[in-house]
Design a protein around this motif. Structure first.
Motif, mmCIF file in Angstrom:
data_model
loop_
_atom_site.group_PDB
_atom_site.id
_atom_site.type_symbol
_atom_site.label_atom_id
_atom_site.label_comp_id
_atom_site.label_asym_id
_atom_site.label_seq_id
_atom_site.Cartn_x
_atom_site.Cartn_y
_atom_site.Cartn_z
ATOM 1 N N ILE A 24 0.663 -1.075 -0.187
ATOM 2 C CA ILE A 24 -0.113 0.203 -0.153
ATOM 3 C C ILE A 24 1.042 1.470 0.029
ATOM 4 N N ASP A 25 1.671 1.394 0.544
ATOM 5 C CA ASP A 25 3.084 2.839 0.616
ATOM 6 C C ASP A 25 3.567 2.111 -0.115
ATOM 7 N N SER A 26 4.281 1.658 -1.407
ATOM 8 C CA SER A 26 4.394 1.658 -2.497
ATOM 9 C C SER A 26 3.440 1.754 -3.081
ATOM 10 N N ALA A 27 2.181 1.450 -3.425
ATOM 11 C CA ALA A 27 1.829 2.179 -4.034
ATOM 12 C C ALA A 27 0.760 3.606 -4.521
ATOM 13 N N LYS A 28 0.949 4.424 -3.152
ATOM 14 C CA LYS A 28 1.101 5.513 -3.109
ATOM 15 C C LYS A 28 1.966 6.571 -3.166
ATOM 16 N N GLU A 29 3.224 5.796 -3.255
ATOM 17 C CA GLU A 29 4.839 6.130 -3.845
ATOM 18 C C GLU A 29 4.648 6.689 -5.142
ATOM 19 N N TYR A 30 4.435 5.245 -5.687
ATOM 20 C CA TYR A 30 4.285 4.990 -6.893
ATOM 21 C C TYR A 30 3.221 6.145 -7.733
ATOM 22 N N GLU A 45 -8.173 5.483 -4.307
ATOM 23 C CA GLU A 45 -8.048 4.225 -3.414
ATOM 24 C C GLU A 45 -8.606 3.492 -4.500
ATOM 25 N N LEU A 46 -8.978 3.185 -5.434
ATOM 26 C CA LEU A 46 -8.927 2.020 -6.795
ATOM 27 C C LEU A 46 -7.825 1.522 -6.940
ATOM 28 N N ALA A 47 -6.780 3.152 -7.493
ATOM 29 C CA ALA A 47 -5.393 3.484 -8.335
ATOM 30 C C ALA A 47 -4.881 1.789 -7.305
ATOM 31 N N VAL A 48 -4.733 2.713 -6.032
ATOM 32 C CA VAL A 48 -4.168 2.010 -4.706
ATOM 33 C C VAL A 48 -4.200 0.428 -5.019
ATOM 34 N N ILE A 49 -5.952 0.319 -5.029
ATOM 35 C CA ILE A 49 -5.782 -1.601 -4.616
ATOM 36 C C ILE A 49 -5.658 -2.236 -5.608
ATOM 37 N N MET A 50 -5.607 -1.189 -7.169
ATOM 38 C CA MET A 50 -5.033 -2.023 -8.165
ATOM 39 C C MET A 50 -3.835 -2.146 -8.198
ATOM 40 N N LEU A 51 -2.765 -1.270 -8.230
ATOM 41 C CA LEU A 51 -0.907 -1.708 -7.932
ATOM 42 C C LEU A 51 -1.316 -3.017 -6.916
ATOM 43 N N VAL A 52 -2.088 -2.739 -5.766
ATOM 44 C CA VAL A 52 -1.511 -3.425 -4.821
ATOM 45 C C VAL A 52 -1.964 -5.145 -4.945
ATOM 46 N N THR A 53 -3.233 -4.875 -5.855
ATOM 47 C CA THR A 53 -3.370 -6.689 -6.094
ATOM 48 C C THR A 53 -2.851 -7.262 -7.323
ATOM 49 N N HIS A 54 -2.254 -6.092 -8.072
ATOM 50 C CA HIS A 54 -1.273 -6.650 -8.808
ATOM 51 C C HIS A 54 -0.274 -7.178 -8.362
ATOM 52 N N TRP A 55 0.365 -6.552 -8.080
ATOM 53 C CA TRP A 55 1.629 -6.144 -7.073
ATOM 54 C C TRP A 55 1.678 -7.578 -6.271
ATOM 55 N N TYR A 56 0.355 -8.193 -5.298
ATOM 56 C CA TYR A 56 0.323 -9.083 -4.533
ATOM 57 C C TYR A 56 0.227 -10.434 -5.683
ATOM 58 N N GLU A 57 -0.392 -10.810 -6.293
ATOM 59 C CA GLU A 57 -0.808 -11.873 -6.781
ATOM 60 C C GLU A 57 0.748 -11.820 -8.025
ATOM 61 N N LEU A 71 -2.828 -0.015 -18.019
ATOM 62 C CA LEU A 71 -4.102 0.328 -18.999
ATOM 63 C C LEU A 71 -5.013 1.320 -18.324
ATOM 64 N N GLY A 72 -6.024 0.459 -17.678
ATOM 65 C CA GLY A 72 -6.525 0.684 -16.176
ATOM 66 C C GLY A 72 -5.913 2.080 -15.435
ATOM 67 N N LEU A 73 -5.292 1.617 -14.910
ATOM 68 C CA LEU A 73 -4.221 2.542 -14.122
ATOM 69 C C LEU A 73 -3.847 3.654 -14.926
ATOM 70 N N GLN A 74 -3.667 4.206 -16.085
ATOM 71 C CA GLN A 74 -2.848 5.070 -16.631
ATOM 72 C C GLN A 74 -4.169 6.653 -16.456
ATOM 73 N N SER A 75 -5.813 5.629 -17.133
ATOM 74 C CA SER A 75 -6.294 7.200 -17.466
ATOM 75 C C SER A 75 -6.961 7.063 -15.881
ATOM 76 N N ILE A 76 -6.646 6.085 -14.839
ATOM 77 C CA ILE A 76 -7.186 7.211 -13.012
ATOM 78 C C ILE A 76 -6.138 8.091 -12.987
ATOM 79 N N ILE A 77 -4.613 7.664 -13.703
ATOM 80 C CA ILE A 77 -3.852 8.800 -13.339
ATOM 81 C C ILE A 77 -3.637 9.975 -13.658
#
Length: 88
Positions: A24-30, A45-57, A71-77
């Motif tokens: 979570i901390d890494s996703a926020k830094e990202y 919050e969704l962007a953080v969850i997307m990153l955490v889920t991707h990195w966890y899995e 692609l989804g993350l870029q759109s949110i960013i």
């Protein structure tokens, strides 16, 4: 946020709490590195969850964002950055 991520990933117990906190901390830094300021936005919050889920899995690819997630993350960013420009 850890509880939200655990619910999303359907994780019971506390064995992975330390790892999830780190992700979570890494996703926020990202997101900060991508030019997004932390907000109360559900999209942030969704962007953080997307990153955490991707990195966890995909633990072998931690630090990288691959494929569909990117692609989804870029759109949110882009949306969050545009909102930041409006409020300045």
């Amino acid at each position: 946020m850890t509880e939200t991520v655990k619910e999303y990933l359907r994780i019971d117990g506390t064995e992975d709490d330390k790892l999830l906190g780190f992700l979570i901390d890494s996703a926020k830094e990202y997101l900060t590195g991508a030019g997004v300021k932390g907000t109360d936005s559900k999209r942030y919050e969704l962007a953080v969850i997307m990153l955490v889920t991707h990195w966890y899995e995909n633990r072998e690819a931690v630090g990288k964002v691959l494929g569909k997630v990117q692609l989804g993350l870029q759109s949110i960013i882009l949306q969050l950055k545009a909102e930041g420009l409006k409020s300045e």
